[in-house]
Design a protein around this motif. Sequence first.
Motif, PDB file in Angstrom:
ATOM      1  N   ARG A 175      75.622  81.979  54.390  1.00 58.63           N
ATOM      2  CA  ARG A 175      74.988  82.012  55.715  1.00 58.63           C
ATOM      3  C   ARG A 175      75.777  81.091  56.648  1.00 58.63           C
ATOM      4  O   ARG A 175      75.901  79.893  56.394  1.00 58.63           O
ATOM      5  CB  ARG A 175      73.538  81.534  55.603  1.00 58.63           C
ATOM      6  CG  ARG A 175      72.807  81.468  56.949  1.00 58.63           C
ATOM      7  CD  ARG A 175      71.342  81.139  56.791  1.00 58.63           C
ATOM      8  NE  ARG A 175      71.116  79.932  56.001  1.00 58.63           N
ATOM      9  CZ  ARG A 175      69.931  79.338  55.894  1.00 58.63           C
ATOM     10  NH1 ARG A 175      68.876  79.844  56.505  1.00 58.63           N
ATOM     11  NH2 ARG A 175      69.785  78.243  55.174  1.00 58.63           N
ATOM     12  N   VAL A 176      76.316  81.670  57.720  1.00 61.05           N
ATOM     13  CA  VAL A 176      77.131  80.904  58.665  1.00 61.05           C
ATOM     14  C   VAL A 176      76.668  81.174  60.086  1.00 61.05           C
ATOM     15  O   VAL A 176      76.562  82.336  60.508  1.00 61.05           O
ATOM     16  CB  VAL A 176      78.640  81.272  58.541  1.00 61.05           C
ATOM     17  CG1 VAL A 176      79.462  80.541  59.610  1.00 61.05           C
ATOM     18  CG2 VAL A 176      79.171  80.964  57.148  1.00 61.05           C
ATOM     19  N   LEU A 177      76.377  80.108  60.807  1.00 64.68           N
ATOM     20  CA  LEU A 177      76.153  80.215  62.247  1.00 64.68           C
ATOM     21  C   LEU A 177      77.474  79.813  62.890  1.00 64.68           C
ATOM     22  O   LEU A 177      77.917  78.670  62.757  1.00 64.68           O
ATOM     23  CB  LEU A 177      75.028  79.275  62.708  1.00 64.68           C
ATOM     24  CG  LEU A 177      74.681  79.382  64.199  1.00 64.68           C
ATOM     25  CD1 LEU A 177      73.894  80.665  64.473  1.00 64.68           C
ATOM     26  CD2 LEU A 177      73.878  78.174  64.665  1.00 64.68           C
ATOM     27  N   PHE A 178      78.114  80.775  63.556  1.00 63.59           N
ATOM     28  CA  PHE A 178      79.429  80.517  64.147  1.00 63.59           C
ATOM     29  C   PHE A 178      79.311  80.387  65.662  1.00 63.59           C
ATOM     30  O   PHE A 178      78.778  81.283  66.324  1.00 63.59           O
ATOM     31  CB  PHE A 178      80.414  81.650  63.810  1.00 63.59           C
ATOM     32  CG  PHE A 178      81.715  81.522  64.563  1.00 63.59           C
ATOM     33  CD1 PHE A 178      82.664  80.587  64.158  1.00 63.59           C
ATOM     34  CD2 PHE A 178      81.977  82.289  65.694  1.00 63.59           C
ATOM     35  CE1 PHE A 178      83.855  80.430  64.867  1.00 63.59           C
ATOM     36  CE2 PHE A 178      83.156  82.139  66.400  1.00 63.59           C
ATOM     37  CZ  PHE A 178      84.108  81.210  65.987  1.00 63.59           C
ATOM     38  N   VAL A 179      79.795  79.273  66.196  1.00 61.41           N
ATOM     39  CA  VAL A 179      79.788  79.060  67.651  1.00 61.41           C
ATOM     40  C   VAL A 179      81.226  79.085  68.148  1.00 61.41           C
ATOM     41  O   VAL A 179      82.014  78.180  67.856  1.00 61.41           O
ATOM     42  CB  VAL A 179      79.116  77.707  68.017  1.00 61.41           C
ATOM     43  CG1 VAL A 179      79.087  77.532  69.537  1.00 61.41           C
ATOM     44  CG2 VAL A 179      77.714  77.615  67.436  1.00 61.41           C
ATOM     45  N   GLY A 180      81.569  80.137  68.881  1.00 61.70           N
ATOM     46  CA  GLY A 180      82.905  80.260  69.470  1.00 61.70           C
ATOM     47  C   GLY A 180      82.852  79.781  70.918  1.00 61.70           C
ATOM     48  O   GLY A 180      82.018  80.246  71.689  1.00 61.70           O
ATOM     49  N   ILE A 181      83.737  78.840  71.257  1.00 57.89           N
ATOM     50  CA  ILE A 181      83.731  78.266  72.608  1.00 57.89           C
ATOM     51  C   ILE A 181      84.975  78.745  73.350  1.00 57.89           C
ATOM     52  O   ILE A 181      86.101  78.520  72.908  1.00 57.89           O
ATOM     53  CB  ILE A 181      83.756  76.714  72.555  1.00 57.89           C
ATOM     54  CG1 ILE A 181      82.700  76.177  71.575  1.00 57.89           C
ATOM     55  CG2 ILE A 181      83.560  76.122  73.945  1.00 57.89           C
ATOM     56  CD1 ILE A 181      83.026  74.775  71.053  1.00 57.89           C
ATOM     57  N   SER A 182      84.770  79.417  74.479  1.00 59.37           N
ATOM     58  CA  SER A 182      85.893  79.826  75.337  1.00 59.37           C
ATOM     59  C   SER A 182      85.391  79.769  76.773  1.00 59.37           C
ATOM     60  O   SER A 182      84.655  80.649  77.220  1.00 59.37           O
ATOM     61  CB  SER A 182      86.361  81.245  74.983  1.00 59.37           C
ATOM     62  OG  SER A 182      87.397  81.632  75.861  1.00 59.37           O
ATOM     63  N   CYS A 183      85.774  78.701  77.477  1.00 58.19           N
ATOM     64  CA  CYS A 183      85.214  78.450  78.816  1.00 58.19           C
ATOM     65  C   CYS A 183      85.359  79.652  79.733  1.00 58.19           C
ATOM     66  O   CYS A 183      84.438  79.997  80.471  1.00 58.19           O
ATOM     67  CB  CYS A 183      85.881  77.227  79.447  1.00 58.19           C
ATOM     68  SG  CYS A 183      85.465  75.686  78.596  1.00 58.19           S
ATOM     69  N   GLY A 184      86.512  80.321  79.677  1.00 54.70           N
ATOM     70  CA  GLY A 184      86.741  81.457  80.567  1.00 54.70           C
ATOM     71  C   GLY A 184      86.418  82.804  79.942  1.00 54.70           C
ATOM     72  O   GLY A 184      86.721  83.843  80.522  1.00 54.70           O
ATOM     73  N   LEU A 185      85.787  82.800  78.747  1.00 53.23           N
ATOM     74  CA  LEU A 185      85.578  84.037  77.967  1.00 53.23           C
ATOM     75  C   LEU A 185      86.918  84.779  77.878  1.00 53.23           C
ATOM     76  O   LEU A 185      87.043  85.947  78.250  1.00 53.23           O
ATOM     77  CB  LEU A 185      84.511  84.945  78.619  1.00 53.23           C
ATOM     78  CG  LEU A 185      83.147  84.329  78.935  1.00 53.23           C
ATOM     79  CD1 LEU A 185      82.140  85.410  79.323  1.00 53.23           C
ATOM     80  CD2 LEU A 185      82.585  83.521  77.774  1.00 53.23           C
ATOM     81  N   SER A 186      87.920  84.077  77.373  1.00 53.86           N
ATOM     82  CA  SER A 186      89.279  84.624  77.458  1.00 53.86           C
ATOM     83  C   SER A 186      90.163  84.381  76.237  1.00 53.86           C
ATOM     84  O   SER A 186      91.172  85.053  76.086  1.00 53.86           O
ATOM     85  CB  SER A 186      89.981  84.030  78.685  1.00 53.86           C
ATOM     86  OG  SER A 186      90.026  82.613  78.585  1.00 53.86           O
TER      87      SER A 186
END
Length: 605
Positions: free
Chosen positions: A167-178
């Motif tokens: 079970r993994v909660l993955f948080v992807g951070i991309s300020c510009g959604l890019s």
Amino acid sequence: MAGTDWTCSPATMHAWEFPDYEPSLPVSEKSNPLTRDIDRASANNIVRMLQACDTQMFQEDSEDTYQRLSSERVVETIMEVAKRVELILKDPQDSLVVLSGCGTSGRLAFLITTGFNKALRELNQTSVYSYIVAGGDRALLSSQEAPEDDPKQGMFTLKKVCEGKKRVLFVGISCGLSAPFVAGQLDFCMQHPEVYTPVLVGFNPTHQARDDPMPGCTFTFRSVVQRMQELSKSQKAFLINPAVGPEAISGSSRMKGGSSTKILLELVLSAAHAATFTNMPVTYKGILQHMEAYKQTLDITYAQTAEIAALLEAAGQSLRCGRRVCYLGWGSVAILGLIDASECNPTFGADFEDVRGFISGGYREMNNNEGPLSSLGSDFCVAHEDFLHLVLPSLNDQDTVLLLYTHSDNISEVAKLAHRAREKTSNIHAVYHQVDGDAAAAAEQQDDIDRLCSSSLKITWASSPASGSLLHMWELSTKLLLNAVSTGAHILKGKIYQNDMIDVQVTNSKLYRRATRLLQKLSGYPESKCEEALLKSLYHVDTLTIDITSSDITAHTRTARNRTKVVPLALVCLLTGCTVMEAESHLEQQPIVREAVETCLSKLV
């Protein structure tokens, strides 16, 4: 402007929100109307402008505009994600919470995960947090822009970190959604819904997500976002993407983008920890109260405008003299010094030695995944001992030393290092976070430090903030302050034109496109002519060969890693019609990039 105090009108504060304001650009890349003249502002006015920009993070949402930090949908999503983290904290076996990003986003993922894992260890609980930064741990300390463009590398790294987890909660951070690196990871999560729940954090509306093709992929960032939006209806994916307004320096997402990332993720994780370990349920009101504590942190920090301006002036003077700025810190505020220093090269085209960070305890204190990186070279030597051996011997009064610490650190150790630095330079300054009523604890040593320093900026905090961790507030305050100092210092050095990063490094596809747009904006020429000038500057030729024109952006950005002043050279060529060699000679005669550009523009009038 330099002689008068700058003020901003409500109309200017909100101008970026109108549909006809730079309509072709996403929010994260727009120029901020508040800072259009920041390149000509005094140190004091630079700080005021940065404060006004940072205040936009907490603006209320209004109808028909963007959703904001405190918008209902944003707060509700924060609550839902916090509850998912709570489930993992209560049953951590075979589970993981992963925070991942590129550049500043990845560095903040490191700061936040190591901080919350430390809090778990202090409670004798299992560590459940892991971070990924594109380019690996060397990217914590230096610019590693190229891996951002590799979605497959993102996916493989995530797969490796999560091996054996159910079970993994993955948080992807991309300020510009890019960022392609993060898009690859989010796509991988959606292909394996039995293990992964993806969360996307960014600061553009979903329709502004990047839609360019990515190497070796059939999807774009926007198509990934659209699939996540569909899954979010059944809470199989989550999007947290409030708009926080354009950056003070266009596209410099290390500033508001970084601060908002830190605020959002700490809201999520703090709420989950409170629910798990103190039986305080995750509530809408609780999230808003905690958010208010961050807003107060901004107000408390910028109440010191004159003192911050003095630090900025000192740092700017050092950079203008070709000297350096050194941050010497303790604990997590030292890590923010390392992060701020690492961002100066890609943002301002600064030399790595211009702004350096050092931390008490070095890599032992950092506790990064890959351990000590000192073997990679002196750029990666970050302990105070490294400062004493490698840097101190060559310091003089034109260098700026900034001590960063809190009342929980060993003040006598701070005093000792201040004494050592004072042997070489009198240009020492201190930033010290203390708790109200605790000032007497180490008063004698603190007085000693004050005597050694040209200035001491003491920020006093209530002993128990209404909500949230005091340490998190100290960290945000330090981040705002250091961003102001390094940005302002480079403005004073002439590295900004209007509010654009004129000397940006062109080392990944995002920065390549930003450079082309900037050349268009400043020259008035069409995109094709600007890209041609950029390539001529990059390859140092006056005629483009078929080999160059048939190469892809990846090849161009690889070449750019060994080049300096690529954008200024291209701009001078465009504005004057001169050769690359002549443009280079022009920039050598006038090394202050802003003034070189202005000289060329004035000749056209």
